[in-house]
Design a protein around this motif. Sequence first.
Motif, PDB file in Angstrom:
ATOM      1  N   ASN A   5       0.795  -1.235   0.000  1.00 50.23           N
ATOM      2  CA  ASN A   5       0.000   0.000   0.000  1.00 50.23           C
ATOM      3  C   ASN A   5       0.825   1.281   0.000  1.00 50.23           C
ATOM      4  O   ASN A   5       0.271   2.367   0.034  1.00 50.23           O
ATOM      5  CB  ASN A   5      -1.006   0.036   1.158  1.00 50.23           C
ATOM      6  N   GLN A   6       2.143   1.156  -0.037  1.00 49.44           N
ATOM      7  CA  GLN A   6       2.988   2.339  -0.115  1.00 49.44           C
ATOM      8  C   GLN A   6       2.989   2.840  -1.563  1.00 49.44           C
ATOM      9  O   GLN A   6       2.975   2.052  -2.506  1.00 49.44           O
ATOM     10  CB  GLN A   6       4.398   1.977   0.321  1.00 49.44           C
ATOM     11  N   SER A  46      11.443  -6.717  -4.770  1.00 45.28           N
ATOM     12  CA  SER A  46      10.767  -6.020  -5.860  1.00 45.28           C
ATOM     13  C   SER A  46       9.291  -5.838  -5.501  1.00 45.28           C
ATOM     14  O   SER A  46       8.777  -6.480  -4.600  1.00 45.28           O
ATOM     15  CB  SER A  46      10.930  -6.779  -7.177  1.00 45.28           C
ATOM     16  N   ALA A  47       8.638  -4.943  -6.223  1.00 47.27           N
ATOM     17  CA  ALA A  47       7.253  -4.603  -5.918  1.00 47.27           C
ATOM     18  C   ALA A  47       6.339  -4.871  -7.096  1.00 47.27           C
ATOM     19  O   ALA A  47       6.709  -4.628  -8.240  1.00 47.27           O
ATOM     20  CB  ALA A  47       7.158  -3.130  -5.539  1.00 47.27           C
ATOM     21  N   LEU A  48       5.146  -5.355  -6.805  1.00 43.79           N
ATOM     22  CA  LEU A  48       4.095  -5.479  -7.816  1.00 43.79           C
ATOM     23  C   LEU A  48       3.185  -4.271  -7.658  1.00 43.79           C
ATOM     24  O   LEU A  48       2.738  -3.964  -6.545  1.00 43.79           O
ATOM     25  CB  LEU A  48       3.295  -6.761  -7.636  1.00 43.79           C
ATOM     26  N   VAL A  69       9.067   6.328  -1.578  1.00 37.92           N
ATOM     27  CA  VAL A  69       9.841   5.359  -2.355  1.00 37.92           C
ATOM     28  C   VAL A  69       9.759   5.745  -3.822  1.00 37.92           C
ATOM     29  O   VAL A  69       8.686   6.042  -4.337  1.00 37.92           O
ATOM     30  CB  VAL A  69       9.299   3.925  -2.154  1.00 37.92           C
ATOM     31  N   SER A  70      10.924   5.745  -4.470  1.00 37.67           N
ATOM     32  CA  SER A  70      10.992   6.100  -5.888  1.00 37.67           C
ATOM     33  C   SER A  70      11.688   4.993  -6.660  1.00 37.67           C
ATOM     34  O   SER A  70      12.505   4.261  -6.114  1.00 37.67           O
ATOM     35  CB  SER A  70      11.778   7.396  -6.076  1.00 37.67           C
ATOM     36  N   THR A  71      11.362   4.919  -7.942  1.00 35.21           N
ATOM     37  CA  THR A  71      12.063   4.028  -8.856  1.00 35.21           C
ATOM     38  C   THR A  71      12.869   4.888  -9.823  1.00 35.21           C
ATOM     39  O   THR A  71      12.470   6.016 -10.137  1.00 35.21           O
ATOM     40  CB  THR A  71      11.102   3.110  -9.638  1.00 35.21           C
ATOM     41  N   SER A  72      13.973   4.365 -10.269  1.00 39.82           N
ATOM     42  CA  SER A  72      14.794   5.093 -11.240  1.00 39.82           C
ATOM     43  C   SER A  72      14.225   4.978 -12.654  1.00 39.82           C
ATOM     44  O   SER A  72      14.730   5.603 -13.584  1.00 39.82           O
ATOM     45  CB  SER A  72      16.232   4.561 -11.217  1.00 39.82           C
ATOM     46  N   LEU A  73      13.145   4.216 -12.806  1.00 44.69           N
ATOM     47  CA  LEU A  73      12.524   4.015 -14.113  1.00 44.69           C
ATOM     48  C   LEU A  73      11.630   5.195 -14.495  1.00 44.69           C
ATOM     49  O   LEU A  73      10.946   5.772 -13.653  1.00 44.69           O
ATOM     50  CB  LEU A  73      11.692   2.738 -14.117  1.00 44.69           C
ATOM     51  N   VAL A 124       1.829  -0.132  -4.011  1.00 47.54           N
ATOM     52  CA  VAL A 124       2.371  -1.480  -3.988  1.00 47.54           C
ATOM     53  C   VAL A 124       1.249  -2.440  -3.598  1.00 47.54           C
ATOM     54  O   VAL A 124       0.594  -2.264  -2.575  1.00 47.54           O
ATOM     55  CB  VAL A 124       3.535  -1.591  -2.975  1.00 47.54           C
ATOM     56  N   THR A 125       1.024  -3.450  -4.430  1.00 50.99           N
ATOM     57  CA  THR A 125       0.017  -4.458  -4.112  1.00 50.99           C
ATOM     58  C   THR A 125       0.641  -5.673  -3.443  1.00 50.99           C
ATOM     59  O   THR A 125      -0.035  -6.407  -2.734  1.00 50.99           O
ATOM     60  CB  THR A 125      -0.745  -4.921  -5.374  1.00 50.99           C
TER      61      THR A 125
END
Length: 90
Positions: free
Chosen positions: A31-32, A53-55, A77-81, A45-46
């Motif tokens: 849930n984040q 890794s996160a779904l 939380v961040s992704t570099s994508l 995030v589920t």
Amino acid sequence: MNLRSALLGAVLLAATAAPAFAQDDALISKNQTIYDAEGKRVGKVTRVLEDGSALVIYKGKVVRIGASTLTAGDGKVSTSLSKKELARLD
């Protein structure tokens, strides 16, 4: 057809397995919200997988965001994508 059913069953079983690590040690949690490389919201995030890794449901499909692309800071939380890279994930 039997091989196909067995493979599908194995995938579903793996997807429902509980993480083997303590939730306190995880970079992210269910849930984040995750943000992309430009700081825009990707989604919540589920599920957090064993490898960290996160779904996330992104544009109507479930995508796996690799732990190596995730960073935590400033309370988020961040992704570099980028959004373009996220759209190509399965």
